[in-house]
Design an enzyme around this catalytic site. Structure first.
Site, PDB file in Angstrom:
ATOM      1  N   MET A  90      12.992  24.221   3.849  1.00 23.47           N
ATOM      2  CA  MET A  90      12.258  23.539   2.788  1.00 23.47           C
ATOM      3  C   MET A  90      13.184  22.737   1.874  1.00 23.47           C
ATOM      4  O   MET A  90      12.889  21.597   1.515  1.00 23.47           O
ATOM      5  CB  MET A  90      11.473  24.568   1.960  1.00 23.47           C
ATOM      6  CG  MET A  90      10.629  23.930   0.881  1.00 23.47           C
ATOM      7  SD  MET A  90       9.802  25.149  -0.153  1.00 23.47           S
ATOM      8  CE  MET A  90       8.465  25.664   0.893  1.00 23.47           C
TER       9      MET A  90
ATOM     10  N   TYR B 232      16.690  29.105  10.319  1.00 26.90           N
ATOM     11  CA  TYR B 232      15.482  29.833  10.730  1.00 26.90           C
ATOM     12  C   TYR B 232      15.297  29.739  12.243  1.00 26.90           C
ATOM     13  O   TYR B 232      15.408  28.668  12.831  1.00 26.90           O
ATOM     14  CB  TYR B 232      14.247  29.240  10.060  1.00 26.90           C
ATOM     15  CG  TYR B 232      14.106  29.602   8.599  1.00 26.90           C
ATOM     16  CD1 TYR B 232      13.905  30.916   8.203  1.00 26.90           C
ATOM     17  CD2 TYR B 232      14.168  28.613   7.624  1.00 26.90           C
ATOM     18  CE1 TYR B 232      13.780  31.240   6.859  1.00 26.90           C
ATOM     19  CE2 TYR B 232      14.036  28.928   6.280  1.00 26.90           C
ATOM     20  CZ  TYR B 232      13.840  30.244   5.903  1.00 26.90           C
ATOM     21  OH  TYR B 232      13.709  30.558   4.586  1.00 26.90           O
TER      22      TYR B 232
ATOM     23  N   LYS C  79       0.846  -1.201   0.000  1.00 26.15           N
ATOM     24  CA  LYS C  79       0.000   0.000   0.000  1.00 26.15           C
ATOM     25  C   LYS C  79       0.881   1.250   0.000  1.00 26.15           C
ATOM     26  O   LYS C  79       2.077   1.172   0.290  1.00 26.15           O
ATOM     27  CB  LYS C  79      -0.923  -0.022   1.209  1.00 26.15           C
ATOM     28  CG  LYS C  79      -0.206   0.049   2.549  1.00 26.15           C
ATOM     29  CD  LYS C  79      -1.164  -0.228   3.699  1.00 26.15           C
ATOM     30  CE  LYS C  79      -0.451  -0.112   5.037  1.00 26.15           C
ATOM     31  NZ  LYS C  79      -1.269  -0.638   6.140  1.00 26.15           N
TER      32      LYS C  79
ATOM     33  N   ARG D 247     -11.393   0.237  14.440  1.00 25.58           N
ATOM     34  CA  ARG D 247     -11.332   1.063  13.234  1.00 25.58           C
ATOM     35  C   ARG D 247     -12.368   0.526  12.250  1.00 25.58           C
ATOM     36  O   ARG D 247     -13.431   1.069  12.113  1.00 25.58           O
ATOM     37  CB  ARG D 247      -9.908   0.975  12.647  1.00 25.58           C
ATOM     38  CG  ARG D 247      -9.189   2.269  12.617  1.00 25.58           C
ATOM     39  CD  ARG D 247      -7.720   2.168  12.234  1.00 25.58           C
ATOM     40  NE  ARG D 247      -7.290   0.990  11.498  1.00 25.58           N
ATOM     41  CZ  ARG D 247      -6.065   0.816  11.031  1.00 25.58           C
ATOM     42  NH1 ARG D 247      -5.151   1.737  11.203  1.00 25.58           N
ATOM     43  NH2 ARG D 247      -5.739  -0.278  10.385  1.00 25.58           N
TER      44      ARG D 247
HETATM   45  C1  LIG Z   1      -0.581  -1.698   6.768  1.00 26.44           C
HETATM   46  C2  LIG Z   1      -1.219  -2.968   7.180  1.00 26.44           C
HETATM   47  C3  LIG Z   1      -0.428  -4.104   7.433  1.00 26.44           C
HETATM   48  C4  LIG Z   1       1.083  -4.076   7.453  1.00 26.44           C
HETATM   49  O1  LIG Z   1       1.539  -3.492   8.653  1.00 26.44           O
HETATM   50  P1  LIG Z   1       3.103  -3.398   9.013  1.00 26.44           P
HETATM   51  O2  LIG Z   1       3.129  -2.861  10.385  1.00 26.44           O
HETATM   52  O3  LIG Z   1       3.696  -2.439   8.032  1.00 26.44           O
HETATM   53  O4  LIG Z   1       3.656  -4.757   8.870  1.00 26.44           O
HETATM   54  C5  LIG Z   1      -1.086  -5.281   7.702  1.00 26.44           C
HETATM   55  N1  LIG Z   1      -2.450  -5.341   7.744  1.00 26.44           N
HETATM   56  C6  LIG Z   1      -3.227  -4.260   7.523  1.00 26.44           C
HETATM   57  C7  LIG Z   1      -4.700  -4.389   7.604  1.00 26.44           C
HETATM   58  C8  LIG Z   1      -2.639  -3.037   7.244  1.00 26.44           C
HETATM   59  O5  LIG Z   1      -3.405  -1.967   7.033  1.00 26.44           O
END
Ligand SMILES: *Cc1c(COP(=O)(O)O)cnc(C)c1O
Length: 361
Positions: free
Chosen positions: A301, A253, A35, A131
């Protein structure tokens, strides 16, 4: 000459880390979690590097899932958050994409879609993350409906751990998960990276490692190196200017760093618009010419400053590593009050990316 910042993605390191996941997974099958553009590492190159190894790929966007199919990947592709609109369902069927199902209306939508083929579904169980997903009676009803419906092919139960890397662990969620459906004998998908590495009892039939594939540790107290992981992304740049300042002079800055002695300040072509965390302050580790030194003052930046006082041979043109090979992204993230996941995902589009496969080619 162009601005010297670059990200290097080492696909051999990605495969090395995958092999570690395989060792921990035992007989469980592995979804490589890709992802967020493979955690900022590049979706297609990373998925292709794992094409002969991973049992499946997990991500969020249907368009990305379709891109993987069009790149020739044949294994299951799971939409971790499911589809977002019933209008996407024909595309899921056409490309054979597996969906998470996390709310009751989705069962009905899939049944009413009149799809030309059955869908594989992962029913999301809310075991305490609170969630997405079903609990209690709604879960029982959803599982009953999906397993009895001609619209569904394989049904798997999936849950996600909230504290596999922390003190609460996974036992409390595993207990809830099991007690919600004590008679379930079908496949389950449980572990993220942290659970995969730490809790063999929480693997299930499909594990879902993400961060460990990219070479970072999911644990605040265990360095990635100790887990045998290799960094995949190295963010590198160069010193583009040097200032010699007297004691009492300030840097950057807000002048948040004040020199206590005569100080050689190196200016690096990397800033928060490249994805370097602005919250990294004085003392954040940085490599110049392979030697560790510290960040000075606020990140701008497009530039940041580092201390060259004890590196007399460093100067304009010296190579700088912001994180990656030789300097764990976990250390930089922790100095900035965040996690490496965020650094990787924030790598800016303006940073050119080189993909290598092993030593430098
Ligand atoms: C992102 C995610 C993972 C992977 O998690 P990591 O901590 O990066 O291994 C697994 N399952 C779900 C549902 C996720 O959203």
């Amino acid at each position: 000459m162009s601005r010297p910042i670059r990200a290097r993605i080492d696909l051999a390191a990605l495969r090395h880390n995958f092999a570690i996941a395989r060792r921990y997974a035992g007989t469980a099958r592995i979804f490589a979690v890709v992802k967020a553009n493979a955690y900022g590492h590049g979706l297609l190159p990373c998925a292709q590097a794992l094409a002969g190894l991973a049992d499946g790929f997990a991500l969020l966007d249907l368009a990305d899932a379709v891109a993987l199919r069009e790149a020739g990947l044949r294994q299951p592709i799971l939409l971790l958050e499911g589809y977002f609109d019933a209008a996407e369902l024909p595309t899921l069927a056409e490309y054979g994409i597996t969906t998470a199902v996390h709310r009751p209306e989705q069962l009905e939508e899939i049944e009413l879609a009149g799809l030309p083929r059955k869908l594989d579904a992962f029913i999301k169980v809310n075991s305490g993350m609170n969630r997405l997903g079903f609990t209690g009676e709604a879960l029982i009803a959803a599982v009953r409906r999906a397993t009895a419906s001609p619209a569904f092919a394989d049904v798997t139960l999936m849950t996600h751990f909230a504290d596999a890397d922390g003190p609460r662990g996974v036992a409390w969620q595993l207990d809830r998960f099991r007690s919600m459906l004590p008679c379930w004998a079908g496949p389950v998908s449980l572990a993220n990276s942290a659970a995969l590495l730490r809790y063999p009892e929480a693997r299930g039939d499909w594990v879902r490692p993400g961060i460990l594939l990219y070479g970072s540790s999911p644990f605040a107290d265990i360095p990635a190196e100790q887990l045998g992981l290799k960094p995949v992304m190295t963010l590198a740049s160069e010193i583009i200017g040097v200032q010699e300042i007297a004691a009492g002079e300030r840097v950057g800055y807000g002048g948040t760093f004040t020199a206590e002695r005569r100080t050689r300040v190196g200016i690096v072509a990397c800033g928060y618009a490249d994805g370097y965390p602005r919250h990294a302050g004085t003392g954040t580790p940085i490599l110049v010419g392979g030697r560790c030194t510290r960040l000075l003052g606020r990140v701008s930046m497009d530039m940041l400053a580092c201390d060259l006082t004890d590196l007399p041979n460093a100067g304009v043109g010296s190579p700088v590593t912001l994180w990656g090979e030789g300097l764990s992204a976990d250390e930089v993230a922790s100095a900035a009050g965040t996690i490496s996941y965020e650094l990787f995902c924030a790598l800016a589009r303006r940073v050119p990316v080189d993909f290598i496969d092993g030593e430098g080619n």
